[in-house]
Design a protein around this motif. Structure first.
Motif, PDB file in Angstrom:
ATOM      1  N   LYS A  79       0.837  -1.209   0.000  1.00 26.69           N
ATOM      2  CA  LYS A  79       0.000   0.000   0.000  1.00 26.69           C
ATOM      3  C   LYS A  79       0.870   1.257   0.000  1.00 26.69           C
ATOM      4  CE  LYS A  79      -3.550   2.379   2.577  1.00 26.69           C
ATOM      5  NZ  LYS A  79      -4.062   2.643   3.882  1.00 26.69           N
ATOM      6  N   ASN A  80       1.991   1.188   0.661  1.00 22.59           N
ATOM      7  CA  ASN A  80       2.864   2.343   0.774  1.00 22.59           C
ATOM      8  C   ASN A  80       4.037   2.307  -0.199  1.00 22.59           C
ATOM      9  OD1 ASN A  80       1.349   3.448   2.932  1.00 22.59           O
ATOM     10  ND2 ASN A  80       2.291   1.984   4.311  1.00 22.59           N
ATOM     11  N   ASN A  81       4.023   1.387  -1.151  1.00 22.39           N
ATOM     12  CA  ASN A  81       5.154   1.256  -2.067  1.00 22.39           C
ATOM     13  C   ASN A  81       4.643   1.008  -3.486  1.00 22.39           C
ATOM     14  OD1 ASN A  81       7.566   0.768  -3.330  1.00 22.39           O
ATOM     15  ND2 ASN A  81       8.343  -0.587  -1.747  1.00 22.39           N
ATOM     16  N   HIS A  82       4.128   2.063  -4.111  1.00 21.51           N
ATOM     17  CA  HIS A  82       3.538   1.942  -5.444  1.00 21.51           C
ATOM     18  C   HIS A  82       4.572   1.554  -6.501  1.00 21.51           C
ATOM     19  CE1 HIS A  82      -0.364   3.410  -4.151  1.00 21.51           C
ATOM     20  NE2 HIS A  82       0.304   4.260  -3.388  1.00 21.51           N
ATOM     21  N   SER A  83       5.810   1.973  -6.332  1.00 23.26           N
ATOM     22  CA  SER A  83       6.825   1.629  -7.331  1.00 23.26           C
ATOM     23  C   SER A  83       7.082   0.114  -7.349  1.00 23.26           C
ATOM     24  CB  SER A  83       8.123   2.394  -7.076  1.00 23.26           C
ATOM     25  OG  SER A  83       8.669   2.052  -5.821  1.00 23.26           O
ATOM     26  N   GLU A  84       6.998  -0.525  -6.204  1.00 27.65           N
ATOM     27  CA  GLU A  84       7.181  -1.980  -6.168  1.00 27.65           C
ATOM     28  C   GLU A  84       6.018  -2.684  -6.867  1.00 27.65           C
ATOM     29  OE1 GLU A  84       8.396  -5.584  -3.108  1.00 27.65           O
ATOM     30  OE2 GLU A  84       8.112  -3.572  -2.306  1.00 27.65           O
ATOM     31  N   ILE A  85       4.815  -2.179  -6.676  1.00 30.40           N
ATOM     32  CA  ILE A  85       3.647  -2.749  -7.361  1.00 30.40           C
ATOM     33  C   ILE A  85       3.811  -2.577  -8.867  1.00 30.40           C
ATOM     34  CG2 ILE A  85       1.165  -2.492  -7.762  1.00 30.40           C
ATOM     35  CD1 ILE A  85       0.938  -1.715  -4.790  1.00 30.40           C
ATOM     36  N   ASP A  86       4.212  -1.375  -9.305  1.00 29.88           N
ATOM     37  CA  ASP A  86       4.415  -1.130 -10.735  1.00 29.88           C
ATOM     38  C   ASP A  86       5.463  -2.077 -11.312  1.00 29.88           C
ATOM     39  OD1 ASP A  86       2.524   0.870 -10.685  1.00 29.88           O
ATOM     40  OD2 ASP A  86       3.998   2.486 -10.459  1.00 29.88           O
ATOM     41  N   TYR A  87       6.531  -2.315 -10.570  1.00 26.67           N
ATOM     42  CA  TYR A  87       7.585  -3.221 -11.017  1.00 26.67           C
ATOM     43  C   TYR A  87       7.043  -4.646 -11.168  1.00 26.67           C
ATOM     44  CZ  TYR A  87      11.799  -6.068 -11.015  1.00 26.67           C
ATOM     45  OH  TYR A  87      12.746  -6.993 -11.330  1.00 26.67           O
ATOM     46  N   ILE A  88       6.300  -5.113 -10.182  1.00 27.53           N
ATOM     47  CA  ILE A  88       5.724  -6.461 -10.233  1.00 27.53           C
ATOM     48  C   ILE A  88       4.770  -6.586 -11.415  1.00 27.53           C
ATOM     49  CG2 ILE A  88       4.172  -8.069  -9.028  1.00 27.53           C
ATOM     50  CD1 ILE A  88       5.463  -6.991  -6.388  1.00 27.53           C
ATOM     51  N   LEU A  89       3.955  -5.568 -11.646  1.00 26.43           N
ATOM     52  CA  LEU A  89       3.030  -5.594 -12.778  1.00 26.43           C
ATOM     53  C   LEU A  89       3.785  -5.598 -14.108  1.00 26.43           C
ATOM     54  CD1 LEU A  89       0.284  -3.137 -11.494  1.00 26.43           C
ATOM     55  CD2 LEU A  89       0.089  -5.625 -11.769  1.00 26.43           C
ATOM     56  N   GLN A  90       4.864  -4.857 -14.176  1.00 25.22           N
ATOM     57  CA  GLN A  90       5.681  -4.813 -15.392  1.00 25.22           C
ATOM     58  C   GLN A  90       6.282  -6.187 -15.689  1.00 25.22           C
ATOM     59  OE1 GLN A  90       8.858  -1.951 -15.262  1.00 25.22           O
ATOM     60  NE2 GLN A  90       9.850  -2.793 -17.080  1.00 25.22           N
ATOM     61  N   ILE A  91       6.828  -6.830 -14.671  1.00 30.04           N
ATOM     62  CA  ILE A  91       7.396  -8.171 -14.844  1.00 30.04           C
ATOM     63  C   ILE A  91       6.306  -9.147 -15.312  1.00 30.04           C
ATOM     64  CG2 ILE A  91       8.468 -10.138 -13.645  1.00 30.04           C
ATOM     65  CD1 ILE A  91      10.351  -7.752 -14.097  1.00 30.04           C
ATOM     66  N   GLY A  92       5.136  -9.064 -14.696  1.00 27.03           N
ATOM     67  CA  GLY A  92       4.020  -9.933 -15.094  1.00 27.03           C
ATOM     68  C   GLY A  92       3.595  -9.686 -16.531  1.00 27.03           C
ATOM     69  N   ALA A  93       3.546  -8.419 -16.936  1.00 23.78           N
ATOM     70  CA  ALA A  93       3.167  -8.090 -18.314  1.00 23.78           C
ATOM     71  C   ALA A  93       4.181  -8.649 -19.302  1.00 23.78           C
ATOM     72  CB  ALA A  93       3.042  -6.574 -18.466  1.00 23.78           C
ATOM     73  N   GLU A  94       5.464  -8.554 -18.976  1.00 23.95           N
ATOM     74  CA  GLU A  94       6.508  -9.095 -19.852  1.00 23.95           C
ATOM     75  C   GLU A  94       6.381 -10.617 -19.991  1.00 23.95           C
ATOM     76  OE1 GLU A  94      10.198  -7.662 -18.207  1.00 23.95           O
ATOM     77  OE2 GLU A  94       9.711  -5.576 -18.709  1.00 23.95           O
ATOM     78  N   LYS A  95       6.106 -11.286 -18.892  1.00 24.78           N
ATOM     79  CA  LYS A  95       5.924 -12.740 -18.934  1.00 24.78           C
ATOM     80  C   LYS A  95       4.701 -13.105 -19.782  1.00 24.78           C
ATOM     81  CE  LYS A  95       8.042 -13.909 -14.486  1.00 24.78           C
ATOM     82  NZ  LYS A  95       7.779 -14.439 -13.131  1.00 24.78           N
ATOM     83  N   ALA A  96       3.618 -12.369 -19.593  1.00 27.18           N
ATOM     84  CA  ALA A  96       2.393 -12.640 -20.350  1.00 27.18           C
ATOM     85  C   ALA A  96       2.615 -12.386 -21.836  1.00 27.18           C
ATOM     86  CB  ALA A  96       1.252 -11.768 -19.826  1.00 27.18           C
ATOM     87  N   ARG A  97       3.324 -11.300 -22.169  1.00 31.21           N
ATOM     88  CA  ARG A  97       3.625 -10.992 -23.564  1.00 31.21           C
ATOM     89  C   ARG A  97       4.469 -12.097 -24.206  1.00 31.21           C
ATOM     90  NH1 ARG A  97       3.212  -6.028 -22.568  1.00 31.21           N
ATOM     91  NH2 ARG A  97       5.239  -5.529 -21.696  1.00 31.21           N
ATOM     92  N   ALA A  98       5.449 -12.597 -23.480  1.00 31.81           N
ATOM     93  CA  ALA A  98       6.314 -13.654 -24.002  1.00 31.81           C
ATOM     94  C   ALA A  98       5.519 -14.928 -24.305  1.00 31.81           C
ATOM     95  CB  ALA A  98       7.443 -13.957 -23.017  1.00 31.81           C
ATOM     96  N   ILE A  99       4.519 -15.194 -23.507  1.00 32.01           N
ATOM     97  CA  ILE A  99       3.677 -16.384 -23.732  1.00 32.01           C
ATOM     98  C   ILE A  99       2.675 -16.125 -24.858  1.00 32.01           C
ATOM     99  CG2 ILE A  99       1.878 -17.844 -22.702  1.00 32.01           C
ATOM    100  CD1 ILE A  99       3.367 -17.397 -19.988  1.00 32.01           C
ATOM    101  N   ALA A 100       2.079 -14.936 -24.870  1.00 30.96           N
ATOM    102  CA  ALA A 100       1.001 -14.632 -25.803  1.00 30.96           C
ATOM    103  C   ALA A 100       1.483 -14.331 -27.215  1.00 30.96           C
ATOM    104  CB  ALA A 100       0.177 -13.461 -25.280  1.00 30.96           C
ATOM    105  N   ALA A 101       2.644 -13.700 -27.365  1.00 31.11           N
ATOM    106  CA  ALA A 101       3.100 -13.263 -28.692  1.00 31.11           C
ATOM    107  C   ALA A 101       3.191 -14.405 -29.702  1.00 31.11           C
ATOM    108  CB  ALA A 101       4.427 -12.522 -28.574  1.00 31.11           C
ATOM    109  N   PRO A 102       3.838 -15.521 -29.373  1.00 36.11           N
ATOM    110  CA  PRO A 102       3.897 -16.613 -30.365  1.00 36.11           C
ATOM    111  C   PRO A 102       2.520 -17.168 -30.712  1.00 36.11           C
ATOM    112  CG  PRO A 102       5.422 -17.032 -28.550  1.00 36.11           C
ATOM    113  CD  PRO A 102       4.617 -15.833 -28.195  1.00 36.11           C
ATOM    114  N   ILE A 103       1.645 -17.224 -29.739  1.00 37.24           N
ATOM    115  CA  ILE A 103       0.293 -17.741 -29.980  1.00 37.24           C
ATOM    116  C   ILE A 103      -0.461 -16.793 -30.900  1.00 37.24           C
ATOM    117  CG2 ILE A 103      -1.927 -18.313 -28.888  1.00 37.24           C
ATOM    118  CD1 ILE A 103      -0.227 -19.146 -26.384  1.00 37.24           C
ATOM    119  N   LEU A 104      -0.367 -15.503 -30.636  1.00 38.15           N
ATOM    120  CA  LEU A 104      -1.043 -14.521 -31.475  1.00 38.15           C
ATOM    121  C   LEU A 104      -0.480 -14.522 -32.893  1.00 38.15           C
ATOM    122  CD1 LEU A 104      -1.468 -11.521 -28.996  1.00 38.15           C
ATOM    123  CD2 LEU A 104      -3.272 -12.976 -29.950  1.00 38.15           C
TER     124      LEU A 104
END
Length: 114
Positions: A79-104
């Motif tokens: 709650k008090n560390n928005h930059s850490e949340i943004d970092y975690i979301l960024q890592i998750g987005a990169e992982k999702a993109r890596a999985i989704a791109a070949p399928i798409l």
């Protein structure tokens, strides 16, 4: 320390009086967090008498603290560390993109968009 728990509404029966566990707010919560053998033991105490609401409330408080105590620390940390949340979301987005791109790409090739 325990005053938060004491606000759960109960009737005015004395500890030695039998009580109905199925119509008790405290027991309704308790049975979702306690081990099965503890639930049955407390249910018998309710029905036979010998259980003070204060005791079951304190036990419930400890169960809830054990169940959620660490999670509230994690919540406060994020709650008090928005930059850490943004970092975690960024890592998750990169992982999702890596999985989704070949399928798409495969789907686009099959339907003729490439």
């Amino acid at each position: 320390m325990y005053k938060h728990v004491m606000r759960i509404v109960t009737d005015s029966k004395r500890p030695e009086e039998p009580k109905d566990p199925e119509n008790c707010n405290v027991f309704a919560i308790y049975k979702n967090f306690a081990p099965a053998e503890s639930i049955e033991a407390r249910r018998k105490q309710y029905k036979n008498g010998g259980l003070a609401y204060r005791d079951i409330k304190l036990e419930l408080y400890e169960l809830l603290k054990d169940t959620f105590g660490g999670k509230s620390e994690i919540y406060r940390r994020y709650k008090n560390n928005h930059s850490e949340i943004d970092y975690i979301l960024q890592i998750g987005a990169e992982k999702a993109r890596a999985i989704a791109a070949p399928i798409l790409d495969s789907i686009k090739n099959k339907i003729g968009l490439r």
